[in-house]
Motif scaffolding. Structure first.
Motif, mmCIF file in Angstrom:
data_model
loop_
_atom_site.group_PDB
_atom_site.id
_atom_site.type_symbol
_atom_site.label_atom_id
_atom_site.label_comp_id
_atom_site.label_asym_id
_atom_site.label_seq_id
_atom_site.Cartn_x
_atom_site.Cartn_y
_atom_site.Cartn_z
ATOM 1 N N ARG A 1 0.794 -1.212 0.000
ATOM 2 C CA ARG A 1 0.000 0.000 0.000
ATOM 3 C C ARG A 1 0.838 1.278 0.000
ATOM 4 O O ARG A 1 0.313 2.375 0.209
ATOM 5 N N SER A 2 2.118 1.160 -0.248
ATOM 6 C CA SER A 2 3.009 2.323 -0.228
ATOM 7 C C SER A 2 2.576 3.375 -1.246
ATOM 8 O O SER A 2 2.209 3.064 -2.377
ATOM 9 N N ARG A 3 2.625 4.640 -0.821
ATOM 10 C CA ARG A 3 2.349 5.761 -1.720
ATOM 11 C C ARG A 3 3.641 6.451 -2.150
ATOM 12 O O ARG A 3 3.617 7.571 -2.658
ATOM 13 N N MET A 4 4.752 5.791 -1.962
ATOM 14 C CA MET A 4 6.028 6.356 -2.362
ATOM 15 C C MET A 4 6.119 6.418 -3.892
ATOM 16 O O MET A 4 5.917 5.402 -4.569
ATOM 17 N N PRO A 5 6.380 7.587 -4.469
ATOM 18 C CA PRO A 5 6.536 7.684 -5.928
ATOM 19 C C PRO A 5 7.678 6.807 -6.408
ATOM 20 O O PRO A 5 8.725 6.725 -5.752
ATOM 21 N N LEU A 6 7.478 6.139 -7.530
ATOM 22 C CA LEU A 6 8.533 5.270 -8.052
ATOM 23 C C LEU A 6 9.643 6.065 -8.735
ATOM 24 O O LEU A 6 10.780 5.603 -8.813
ATOM 25 N N GLY A 7 9.308 7.237 -9.250
ATOM 26 C CA GLY A 7 10.322 8.059 -9.897
ATOM 27 C C GLY A 7 10.771 7.466 -11.226
ATOM 28 O O GLY A 7 10.173 6.533 -11.748
ATOM 29 N N PRO A 8 11.848 8.006 -11.778
ATOM 30 C CA PRO A 8 12.340 7.499 -13.066
ATOM 31 C C PRO A 8 12.931 6.100 -12.924
ATOM 32 O O PRO A 8 13.361 5.703 -11.842
ATOM 33 N N VAL A 9 12.932 5.367 -14.031
ATOM 34 C CA VAL A 9 13.534 4.037 -14.032
ATOM 35 C C VAL A 9 15.039 4.182 -13.839
ATOM 36 O O VAL A 9 15.688 4.981 -14.512
ATOM 37 N N SER A 10 15.594 3.405 -12.923
ATOM 38 C CA SER A 10 17.020 3.468 -12.617
ATOM 39 C C SER A 10 17.545 2.055 -12.383
ATOM 40 O O SER A 10 16.755 1.107 -12.230
ATOM 41 N N PRO A 11 18.869 1.884 -12.336
ATOM 42 C CA PRO A 11 19.406 0.543 -12.047
ATOM 43 C C PRO A 11 18.879 -0.034 -10.737
ATOM 44 O O PRO A 11 18.590 -1.231 -10.649
ATOM 45 N N VAL A 12 18.724 0.807 -9.728
ATOM 46 C CA VAL A 12 18.223 0.327 -8.433
ATOM 47 C C VAL A 12 16.763 -0.102 -8.539
ATOM 48 O O VAL A 12 16.374 -1.160 -8.031
ATOM 49 N N SER A 13 15.939 0.729 -9.200
ATOM 50 C CA SER A 13 14.519 0.380 -9.318
ATOM 51 C C SER A 13 14.324 -0.853 -10.189
ATOM 52 O O SER A 13 13.440 -1.672 -9.929
ATOM 53 N N ARG A 14 15.157 -1.003 -11.218
ATOM 54 C CA ARG A 14 15.076 -2.210 -12.048
ATOM 55 C C ARG A 14 15.376 -3.449 -11.220
ATOM 56 O O ARG A 14 14.671 -4.460 -11.304
ATOM 57 N N ALA A 15 16.428 -3.384 -10.427
ATOM 58 C CA ALA A 15 16.827 -4.534 -9.617
ATOM 59 C C ALA A 15 15.741 -4.893 -8.604
ATOM 60 O O ALA A 15 15.420 -6.071 -8.404
ATOM 61 N N ALA A 16 15.153 -3.870 -7.969
ATOM 62 C CA ALA A 16 14.110 -4.120 -6.977
ATOM 63 C C ALA A 16 12.868 -4.718 -7.630
ATOM 64 O O ALA A 16 12.257 -5.663 -7.099
ATOM 65 N N LEU A 17 12.494 -4.168 -8.785
ATOM 66 C CA LEU A 17 11.317 -4.662 -9.482
ATOM 67 C C LEU A 17 11.525 -6.093 -9.964
ATOM 68 O O LEU A 17 10.627 -6.934 -9.853
ATOM 69 N N LYS A 18 12.707 -6.379 -10.477
ATOM 70 C CA LYS A 18 12.998 -7.731 -10.933
ATOM 71 C C LYS A 18 12.900 -8.716 -9.779
ATOM 72 O O LYS A 18 12.291 -9.788 -9.905
ATOM 73 N N TYR A 19 13.478 -8.368 -8.638
ATOM 74 C CA TYR A 19 13.434 -9.262 -7.483
ATOM 75 C C TYR A 19 11.991 -9.548 -7.064
ATOM 76 O O TYR A 19 11.619 -10.698 -6.799
ATOM 77 N N ALA A 20 11.165 -8.518 -7.010
ATOM 78 C CA ALA A 20 9.805 -8.665 -6.496
ATOM 79 C C ALA A 20 8.847 -9.304 -7.481
ATOM 80 O O ALA A 20 7.911 -10.019 -7.068
ATOM 81 N N THR A 21 9.062 -9.082 -8.784
ATOM 82 C CA THR A 21 8.026 -9.471 -9.744
ATOM 83 C C THR A 21 8.455 -10.433 -10.836
ATOM 84 O O THR A 21 7.589 -10.937 -11.567
ATOM 85 N N MET A 22 9.757 -10.736 -10.965
ATOM 86 C CA MET A 22 10.199 -11.536 -12.099
ATOM 87 C C MET A 22 11.148 -12.642 -11.659
ATOM 88 O O MET A 22 11.720 -12.599 -10.569
ATOM 89 N N GLY A 23 11.322 -13.616 -12.534
ATOM 90 C CA GLY A 23 12.252 -14.696 -12.255
ATOM 91 C C GLY A 23 13.692 -14.227 -12.374
ATOM 92 O O GLY A 23 13.984 -13.254 -13.068
#
Length: 327
Positions: A175-197
């Motif tokens: 339920r976080s309302r934290m803005p995701l901001g622009p795509v970055s190496p850190v956000s890619r890594a976090a998204l991959k861990y949480a949502t992808m193989g």
């Protein structure tokens, strides 16, 4: 985008037709039609924080055989953002699907419905609605679940063992309302861990990140509140159409436990397809297998559907048993 090139297969294809559909409460929905206008219809409903762009590789695999309808869920993509939290609900999801089907599937005809994540929950929420049932030949529920989502999340590492703490932290994350901001190496890594193989290549991760980051923060949070208290078991049990279930073995958001529960509750379960090493974003991670499962159901249950001999790559034989796709 920091030098990461998006492979062509993940670029949204140009639709042959675009429609604006009004739902029961007046919210405007963006609808795209791809493929052959004279062919049987497949309707695709995307998940939380995604858009029609999410289906790009699947649409490309189905477009030469089917009339493929994809729509942006309310608040996502090009659809209208609801003006209040009251406009976010499973009832709204069901009414949106009803409106799209009424506009795109003529009376007396039927389509195969395929829903990923919240899109699958949409199909379950609409279970038992006569106006949906009469236009549904079959369904495919992909990487989704009917309830208890927070309780079954596996995003946090096993080191966080206390059940109550895990549930609390998962709820805060969801339920976080934290803005995701622009795509970055850190956000890619976090998204991959949480949502992808773990084996997802950079192009898939980049495509996923661009789609998810495009979802407005308020829309993401308002739908998260709905998912937090989700319970569409009753609708799931009322789905009379033959229904197949697909899930990745490494899905952290809707783990395979949900898939097994859905198969047990469905009136006419047509098999469970397990995708080894695949996370939550299975239509992007393994589009050939997902498209093949949609094609399998269309071939079996849509009048005048193409023969199975022309199935997309990765097609599997019909079965009501659990199956594991070959990697």
């Amino acid at each position: 985008m920091n030098g990461v090139r998006l492979p062509e297969e993940y670029e949204p294809p140009v639709p042959v037709e675009e429609l604006s559909v009004r739902s029961a409460d007046g919210i405007r929905l963006h609808v795209e039609v791809h493929g052959r206008l004279d062919a049987p219809t497949v309707v695709l409903a995307h998940g939380w924080t995604c858009s029609t762009a999410f289906w790009a590789p699947v649409i490309r695999l189905l477009a030469d055989r089917y009339r493929v309808v994809a729509y942006d869920q309310r608040g996502h993509g090009h659809s209208e953002i609801p003006p209040s939290r009251a406009r976010y609900s499973t009832r709204a999801l069901a009414e949106d699907l009803s409106a799209v089907l009424a506009r795109t599937v003529p009376a007396g005809e039927r389509a195969v419905l395929a829903g990923h994540s919240m899109g699958g929950m949409t199909i379950m929420a609409a279970g038992g609605r006569p106006e949906v049932a009469e236009r549904t030949a079959a369904a495919v529920l992909i990487s989704t679940g009917p309830g208890d989502l927070v309780a079954e999340l596996t995003v946090l590492p096993p080191a966080v063992r206390a059940r109550g703490l895990r549930r609390f932290l998962h709820r805060q994350l969801l339920r976080s309302r934290m803005p995701l901001g622009p795509v970055s190496p850190v956000s890619r890594a976090a998204l991959k861990y949480a949502t992808m193989g773990v084996g997802s290549p950079a192009g898939q991760v980049e495509a996923t990140a661009r789609i998810v980051h495009a979802c407005p923060t308020a829309v993401r949070a308002n739908w998260a509140a709905v998912l937090d208290r989700l319970d569409v078991h009753a609708g799931l049990a009322r789905i009379a159409a033959p229904t197949a279930v697909v899930v990745g073995t490494d899905d952290r958001l809707t783990p395979p436990v949900h898939a097994h529960r859905m198969v047990a509750e469905l009136q006419d379960a047509q098999g469970l397809l397990l995708l080894p090493g695949v996370g939550h974003m299975s239509p992007l991670e393994r589009p050939a297998e997902v498209a093949a499962e949609i094609h399998r159901m269309a071939s079996a249950y849509l009048t005048a559907a193409p023969a199975a001999a022309t199935a997309p790559a990765g097609a599997v034989p019909a079965s009501t048993d659990e199956r594991t796709a070959v990697a």
